[in-house]
Design a protein around this motif. Structure first.
Motif, short mmCIF file in Angstrom:
data_model
loop_
_atom_site.label_atom_id
_atom_site.label_comp_id
_atom_site.label_asym_id
_atom_site.label_seq_id
_atom_site.Cartn_x
_atom_site.Cartn_y
_atom_site.Cartn_z
N CYS A 45 0.82 -1.21 0.00
CA CYS A 45 0.00 0.00 0.00
C CYS A 45 0.86 1.26 0.00
O CYS A 45 0.67 2.16 -0.81
N HIS A 46 1.82 1.34 0.92
CA HIS A 46 2.60 2.56 1.11
C HIS A 46 3.80 2.65 0.18
O HIS A 46 4.50 3.67 0.20
N GLY A 47 4.05 1.61 -0.61
CA GLY A 47 5.18 1.63 -1.53
C GLY A 47 4.76 1.79 -2.98
O GLY A 47 5.58 1.62 -3.88
N ILE A 48 3.50 2.10 -3.23
CA ILE A 48 3.00 2.28 -4.60
C ILE A 48 2.44 3.68 -4.74
O ILE A 48 1.38 3.99 -4.18
N PRO A 49 3.13 4.58 -5.45
CA PRO A 49 2.63 5.96 -5.61
C PRO A 49 1.21 5.98 -6.18
O PRO A 49 0.91 5.31 -7.17
N GLY A 50 0.35 6.75 -5.51
CA GLY A 50 -1.02 6.90 -5.99
C GLY A 50 -1.95 5.75 -5.66
O GLY A 50 -3.12 5.77 -6.03
N TYR A 51 -1.45 4.75 -4.90
CA TYR A 51 -2.30 3.60 -4.57
C TYR A 51 -3.49 4.06 -3.72
O TYR A 51 -3.34 4.89 -2.82
#
Length: 223
Positions: A45-51
């Motif tokens: 979740c926190h490692g994907i920009p714009g997720y």
């Protein structure tokens, strides 16, 4: 209307308990390298920009790279205690030890490098938003640039995703819901002053200024 004495006592006890939990957490030293190895549960979740998260409504998951270690730790403790009620985050936080929390907090605090926000926002709010921010004394806690909190357990909010800020602010207004809401006496009192439209106006402005936060991609597989 004044709060009943029983409610005030519960608030005092809860606040004291949280303070003790955070004091105990502060005694644990975080290890950045260990935090990197433990962040696999966070990457999705926190490692994907714009997720985007779809609960309780569609919004981007917050930027946490560059956030203060103390705030990350305080947030995870709040999920463990149920003061923050997001079911997914409660499940993740509940699986963490004090050392895990300290390691993850140390890792994400340095994960955006030495990025520094300007001393004052380069984009000033319009008169309406300025008055709303003044009403809540937001700068007195989060700093004039909204990236320099007076207490490291308070978040940097400048440049955070606007839709996340809006959902987070609204959550402090929720009462009696077992799976939605946040319990914080200070923020609860502040946010109660605003309409949803006003919260959105503030969130949109705060999300538009330069900050120190980022969503940095991380490899799912490491050597």
């Amino acid at each position: 209307m004044n709060k009943p004495l029983s409610t005030l006592l519960k608030t005092v006890v809860a606040s004291a308990t949280v303070a003790l939990s955070l004091a105990a957490q502060a005694q644990v030293t975080g290890d950045v390298k260990a935090g990197e190895s433990k962040a696999a549960m966070c990457i999705g979740c926190h490692g994907i920009p714009g997720y985007q998260n779809s609960f309780p409504e569609i919004h981007k998951v917050p930027k946490i790279s560059g956030q203060t270690a103390q705030y990350i730790a305080a947030s995870l403790v709040a999920y463990q205690r149920g003061d923050r009620k997001h079911p997914t985050m409660r499940g993740i936080a509940g699986s963490l030890s004090e050392q895990d929390i300290a390691d993850l907090a140390a890792f994400y605090a340095q994960h955006n490098g030495d990025v520094k926000a300007p001393e004052a926002p380069s984009r000033a709010p319009n008169a309406i938003v300025a008055a709303l921010l003044e009403r809540g004394a937001c700068a007195s806690c989060h700093g004039a640039n909204f990236s320099s909190p007076i207490d490291p357990s308070y978040p940097k909010i400048g440049g955070q995703y606007a839709d996340y800020l809006y959902v987070a602010l609204k959550s402090y207004q929720v009462q009696g819901n077992p799976i939605i809401g946040r319990s914080n006496p200070i923020m609860g009192g502040i946010v109660a002053q605003y309409s949803l439209q006003e919260l959105r106006q503030m969130a949109n402005y705060l999300g538009s200024i330069e900050g120190e936060l980022a969503t940095r991609p991380q490899p799912r597989f490491r050597r």
